[in-house]
Design an enzyme around this catalytic site. Structure first.
Site, PDB file in Angstrom:
ATOM      1  N   GLY A 188      -6.088  -4.131  -0.932  1.00 58.07           N
ATOM      2  CA  GLY A 188      -5.957  -3.920   0.510  1.00 58.07           C
ATOM      3  C   GLY A 188      -6.700  -2.683   0.997  1.00 58.07           C
ATOM      4  O   GLY A 188      -7.427  -2.029   0.235  1.00 58.07           O
ATOM      5  N   GLN A 189      -6.484  -2.373   2.270  1.00 55.89           N
ATOM      6  CA  GLN A 189      -7.210  -1.263   2.900  1.00 55.89           C
ATOM      7  C   GLN A 189      -6.944   0.055   2.164  1.00 55.89           C
ATOM      8  O   GLN A 189      -7.872   0.817   1.897  1.00 55.89           O
ATOM      9  CB  GLN A 189      -6.795  -1.142   4.377  1.00 55.89           C
ATOM     10  CG  GLN A 189      -7.712  -0.211   5.166  1.00 55.89           C
ATOM     11  CD  GLN A 189      -7.165   0.147   6.547  1.00 55.89           C
ATOM     12  OE1 GLN A 189      -6.044  -0.202   6.906  1.00 55.89           O
ATOM     13  NE2 GLN A 189      -7.949   0.865   7.321  1.00 55.89           N
ATOM     14  N   ASP A 215      -2.757  -7.159  -7.690  1.00 59.68           N
ATOM     15  CA  ASP A 215      -2.681  -7.722  -6.339  1.00 59.68           C
ATOM     16  C   ASP A 215      -2.496  -9.230  -6.509  1.00 59.68           C
ATOM     17  O   ASP A 215      -2.786  -9.786  -7.569  1.00 59.68           O
ATOM     18  CB  ASP A 215      -3.961  -7.431  -5.541  1.00 59.68           C
ATOM     19  CG  ASP A 215      -3.736  -7.492  -4.023  1.00 59.68           C
ATOM     20  OD1 ASP A 215      -3.777  -6.437  -3.361  1.00 59.68           O
ATOM     21  OD2 ASP A 215      -3.511  -8.606  -3.497  1.00 59.68           O
ATOM     22  N   ARG A 274      -4.300 -11.226  -4.872  1.00 61.34           N
ATOM     23  CA  ARG A 274      -5.653 -11.772  -4.717  1.00 61.34           C
ATOM     24  C   ARG A 274      -6.622 -10.909  -5.528  1.00 61.34           C
ATOM     25  O   ARG A 274      -6.272  -9.789  -5.936  1.00 61.34           O
ATOM     26  CB  ARG A 274      -6.059 -11.824  -3.247  1.00 61.34           C
ATOM     27  CG  ARG A 274      -6.030 -10.485  -2.570  1.00 61.34           C
ATOM     28  CD  ARG A 274      -6.417 -10.552  -1.097  1.00 61.34           C
ATOM     29  NE  ARG A 274      -6.135  -9.303  -0.434  1.00 61.34           N
ATOM     30  CZ  ARG A 274      -6.898  -8.738   0.491  1.00 61.34           C
ATOM     31  NH1 ARG A 274      -8.003  -9.305   0.882  1.00 61.34           N
ATOM     32  NH2 ARG A 274      -6.554  -7.598   1.053  1.00 61.34           N
ATOM     33  N   ASP A 331       1.941 -11.386  -8.308  1.00 66.41           N
ATOM     34  CA  ASP A 331       2.735 -11.579  -7.095  1.00 66.41           C
ATOM     35  C   ASP A 331       3.973 -10.714  -7.281  1.00 66.41           C
ATOM     36  O   ASP A 331       4.788 -10.985  -8.177  1.00 66.41           O
ATOM     37  CB  ASP A 331       3.114 -13.064  -6.941  1.00 66.41           C
ATOM     38  CG  ASP A 331       3.975 -13.285  -5.709  1.00 66.41           C
ATOM     39  OD1 ASP A 331       4.435 -12.297  -5.100  1.00 66.41           O
ATOM     40  OD2 ASP A 331       4.199 -14.469  -5.366  1.00 66.41           O
ATOM     41  N   TYR A 375       8.092  -6.095  11.232  1.00 66.93           N
ATOM     42  CA  TYR A 375       7.500  -5.104  10.333  1.00 66.93           C
ATOM     43  C   TYR A 375       8.268  -3.778  10.424  1.00 66.93           C
ATOM     44  O   TYR A 375       8.628  -3.177   9.400  1.00 66.93           O
ATOM     45  CB  TYR A 375       6.048  -4.927  10.748  1.00 66.93           C
ATOM     46  CG  TYR A 375       5.253  -3.878  10.012  1.00 66.93           C
ATOM     47  CD1 TYR A 375       4.941  -4.024   8.663  1.00 66.93           C
ATOM     48  CD2 TYR A 375       4.760  -2.755  10.685  1.00 66.93           C
ATOM     49  CE1 TYR A 375       4.167  -3.070   8.004  1.00 66.93           C
ATOM     50  CE2 TYR A 375       3.985  -1.810  10.033  1.00 66.93           C
ATOM     51  CZ  TYR A 375       3.696  -1.971   8.701  1.00 66.93           C
ATOM     52  OH  TYR A 375       2.922  -1.031   8.053  1.00 66.93           O
TER      53      TYR A 375
HETATM   54  P1  NAD Z   1      -3.359  -4.531   3.396  1.00 58.58           P
HETATM   55  O1  NAD Z   1      -2.813  -5.720   4.064  1.00 58.58           O
HETATM   56  O2  NAD Z   1      -4.770  -4.166   3.604  1.00 58.58           O
HETATM   57  O3  NAD Z   1      -3.119  -4.647   1.827  1.00 58.58           O
HETATM   58  C1  NAD Z   1      -1.915  -5.128   1.281  1.00 58.58           C
HETATM   59  C2  NAD Z   1      -2.257  -5.784  -0.033  1.00 58.58           C
HETATM   60  O4  NAD Z   1      -1.039  -6.349  -0.542  1.00 58.58           O
HETATM   61  C3  NAD Z   1      -3.259  -6.934   0.117  1.00 58.58           C
HETATM   62  O5  NAD Z   1      -4.362  -6.743  -0.747  1.00 58.58           O
HETATM   63  C4  NAD Z   1      -2.453  -8.180  -0.264  1.00 58.58           C
HETATM   64  O6  NAD Z   1      -3.211  -9.147  -0.973  1.00 58.58           O
HETATM   65  C5  NAD Z   1      -1.369  -7.566  -1.145  1.00 58.58           C
HETATM   66  N1  NAD Z   1      -0.183  -8.419  -1.209  1.00 58.58           N
HETATM   67  C6  NAD Z   1       0.409  -9.111  -0.204  1.00 58.58           C
HETATM   68  N2  NAD Z   1       1.437  -9.821  -0.681  1.00 58.58           N
HETATM   69  C7  NAD Z   1       1.502  -9.579  -2.014  1.00 58.58           C
HETATM   70  C8  NAD Z   1       2.342 -10.016  -3.043  1.00 58.58           C
HETATM   71  N3  NAD Z   1       3.340 -10.884  -2.815  1.00 58.58           N
HETATM   72  N4  NAD Z   1       2.134  -9.549  -4.297  1.00 58.58           N
HETATM   73  C9  NAD Z   1       1.131  -8.677  -4.540  1.00 58.58           C
HETATM   74  N5  NAD Z   1       0.273  -8.237  -3.600  1.00 58.58           N
HETATM   75  C10 NAD Z   1       0.461  -8.689  -2.345  1.00 58.58           C
HETATM   76  O7  NAD Z   1      -2.395  -3.297   3.764  1.00 58.58           O
HETATM   77  P2  NAD Z   1      -2.742  -1.752   3.717  1.00 58.58           P
HETATM   78  O8  NAD Z   1      -3.266  -1.381   5.034  1.00 58.58           O
HETATM   79  O9  NAD Z   1      -3.502  -1.421   2.503  1.00 58.58           O
HETATM   80  O10 NAD Z   1      -1.263  -1.163   3.632  1.00 58.58           O
HETATM   81  C11 NAD Z   1      -0.660  -0.834   2.425  1.00 58.58           C
HETATM   82  C12 NAD Z   1       0.739  -0.327   2.705  1.00 58.58           C
HETATM   83  O11 NAD Z   1       0.674   0.783   3.608  1.00 58.58           O
HETATM   84  C13 NAD Z   1       1.660  -1.341   3.360  1.00 58.58           C
HETATM   85  O12 NAD Z   1       2.965  -1.150   2.894  1.00 58.58           O
HETATM   86  C14 NAD Z   1       1.596  -0.982   4.821  1.00 58.58           C
HETATM   87  O13 NAD Z   1       2.750  -1.372   5.502  1.00 58.58           O
HETATM   88  C15 NAD Z   1       1.478   0.515   4.749  1.00 58.58           C
HETATM   89  N6  NAD Z   1       0.889   1.079   5.950  1.00 58.58           N
HETATM   90  C16 NAD Z   1      -0.419   0.833   6.248  1.00 58.58           C
HETATM   91  C17 NAD Z   1      -0.978   1.369   7.404  1.00 58.58           C
HETATM   92  C18 NAD Z   1      -2.409   1.119   7.773  1.00 58.58           C
HETATM   93  O14 NAD Z   1      -2.828   1.483   8.885  1.00 58.58           O
HETATM   94  N7  NAD Z   1      -3.223   0.519   6.907  1.00 58.58           N
HETATM   95  C19 NAD Z   1      -0.187   2.152   8.250  1.00 58.58           C
HETATM   96  C20 NAD Z   1       1.160   2.347   7.936  1.00 58.58           C
HETATM   97  C21 NAD Z   1       1.679   1.828   6.767  1.00 58.58           C
HETATM   98  C1  AKB Z   2      -0.015  -1.653  11.644  1.00 59.54           C
HETATM   99  O1  AKB Z   2      -0.654  -1.532  12.722  1.00 59.54           O
HETATM  100  O2  AKB Z   2       0.767  -2.568  11.407  1.00 59.54           O
HETATM  101  C2  AKB Z   2      -0.191  -0.571  10.617  1.00 59.54           C
HETATM  102  C3  AKB Z   2       0.863   0.453  10.742  1.00 59.54           C
HETATM  103  C4  AKB Z   2       0.723   1.547  11.717  1.00 59.54           C
HETATM  104  O3  AKB Z   2       1.856   0.391  10.058  1.00 59.54           O
HETATM  105  N1  AKB Z   2      -1.504  -0.028  10.737  1.00 59.54           N
END
Ligand code: NAD
Ligand code: AKB
Length: 331
Positions: free
Chosen positions: A26-27, A49, A51, A67, A157
């Site tokens: 993920g990101q 992951d 994927r 998973d 969420y």
């Molecule tokens: P993302 O969606 O880019 O990545 C999440 C990853 O989790 C993906 O690669 C997906 O394939 C994997 N995933 C989903 N279901 C799965 C499963 N059942 N088993 C294994 N892997 C699985 O999200 P992100 O932006 O990298 O965020 C990561 C964490 O940070 C999350 O908990 C998110 O809530 C939190 N977060 C992110 C942000 C943001 O702006 N990116 C902000 C606040 C909090």
């Molecule tokens: C979202 O927009 O869902 C995330 C977050 C702030 O948790 N980037």
């Protein structure tokens, strides 16, 4: 400087540590995994992951498809690899979760409970699980949102993140599981696309500005939200994980403020580099989510407890984003 800080971290970190990253594609995971490998060693950081991983993650160290809802497979990896720390990043983000509420609740909560239960049983040394500014809701003070305040989220969420915060604190108090967490704001990065959140506009806008010189934003011009550039987020994540346990006054999740701006302000910053860039606004269902979140949050507790700090402001971040995305698109 970078060399010295990496060296200092290596020196301080436990050489016996073995780290599991869940959600490495993920990101955040795609960048955090590589940074952890620099610190702990490539073979010490197992990326997983549901994927496939990006080539540099899959090519630089161990990667397995997992998973996280499959608790037996998770247990197998934890035991076989003798994992000591988990970074659990897998989740369904705000925009996507509103489209599929119940499956998203299931993934966000059951994955966390699997991790916490196995951490308790197997005595995993430390757990990182990210929360979000989504824990706040429309009744929360929008400006300088305190660490402790009204929390009545109205998104699937946000409810899952608030419940998660309560559970990680519970596992710390009840079972001594060393849980650590940050309430990330919207994260901005150029490597991997954002994963279906409300703050994703602040990544998309850069690609559209470079490629098409225009962007139709799904939030209105005055939607102020807290945001953070990925290098600052990665540093804060590793810093809170490496902080002395005794210094952490709370085990729910730390407010992290980053930089707050509106789509209009970001657009005018981009215009300084691309004068012909034009932004239009067509708010969609994510506008209601953004309206329920804070505009700017107070991160003084994180600064006091473990020295949270930032390297990037809006102008520095915009310059790096435009340069890096231009290079990426050219190659
Ligand atoms: P993302 O969606 O880019 O990545 C999440 C990853 O989790 C993906 O690669 C997906 O394939 C994997 N995933 C989903 N279901 C799965 C499963 N059942 N088993 C294994 N892997 C699985 O999200 P992100 O932006 O990298 O965020 C990561 C964490 O940070 C999350 O908990 C998110 O809530 C939190 N977060 C992110 C942000 C943001 O702006 N990116 C902000 C606040 C909090
Ligand atoms: C979202 O927009 O869902 C995330 C977050 C702030 O948790 N980037």
């Amino acid at each position: 400087m970078v060399f010295l800080s990496t060296f200092a971290r290596n020196f301080n970190s436990n050489w016996m540590d073995k780290i599991l990253v869940i959600g490495c594609s993920g990101q955040i995971g795609s960048e955090l995994t590589l940074e952890l490998r620099k610190i702990y060693g490539d073979s010490k950081v197992i990326a997983t992951d549901i994927r496939p991983a990006p080539p540099d993650v899959a090519g630089s160290g161990p990667f397995e498809i997992l998973d996280v809802l499959d608790a037996s497979k998770l247990q197998l990896i934890l035991e076989h690899e003798k994992v000591t720390q988990i970074y659990h990043l897998a989740a369904i983000l705000s925009g996507n979760a509103e489209k599929r509420p119940l499956p998203s609740w299931d993934i966000n909560m059951r994955s966390l409970m699997n991790v916490l239960e196995l951490a308790r049983e197997l005595k995993i040394r430390k757990i990182f699980w990210p929360s979000s500014i989504a824990v706040f809701g429309p009744t929360t003070p929008r400006f300088d949102t305190p660490q402790f305040t009204i929390m009545e989220p109205n998104t699937v969420y946000g409810i899952s993140k608030l419940a998660g915060e309560r559970w990680i604190e519970y596992y710390f108090n009840k079972y001594g599981v060393d849980t650590r967490s940050l309430r990330y704001p919207g994260l901005i990065s150029y490597k991997t696309e954002a994963g279906g959140g409300t703050t994703d506009y602040a990544v998309e806008i850069f690609y559209e500005a470079i490629q098409h010189k225009k962007y139709d934003c799904f939030l209105g011009p005055e939607s102020a939200l807290p945001m953070m550039f990925m290098p600052d987020a990665i540093k804060a994540t590793i810093d809170v994980m490496e902080a002395d346990s005794a210094k952490l006054s709370l085990r729910s999740s730390y407010n992290v403020a980053g930089i707050s701006f509106t789509p209009a302000v970001l657009a005018s910053e981009i215009k300084k580099h691309i004068p012909e860039f034009e932004i239009t606004y067509t708010p969609d269902f994510r506008q209601a989510i953004a309206n329920s979140w804070p505009a700017r949050i107070d991160d003084s507790v994180a600064k006091k407890d473990w020295g949270l700090n930032y390297q990037y402001d809006l102008s520095k971040m915009t310059t790096v984003m435009l340069n890096e995305i231009s290079n990426k698109l050219r190659s």
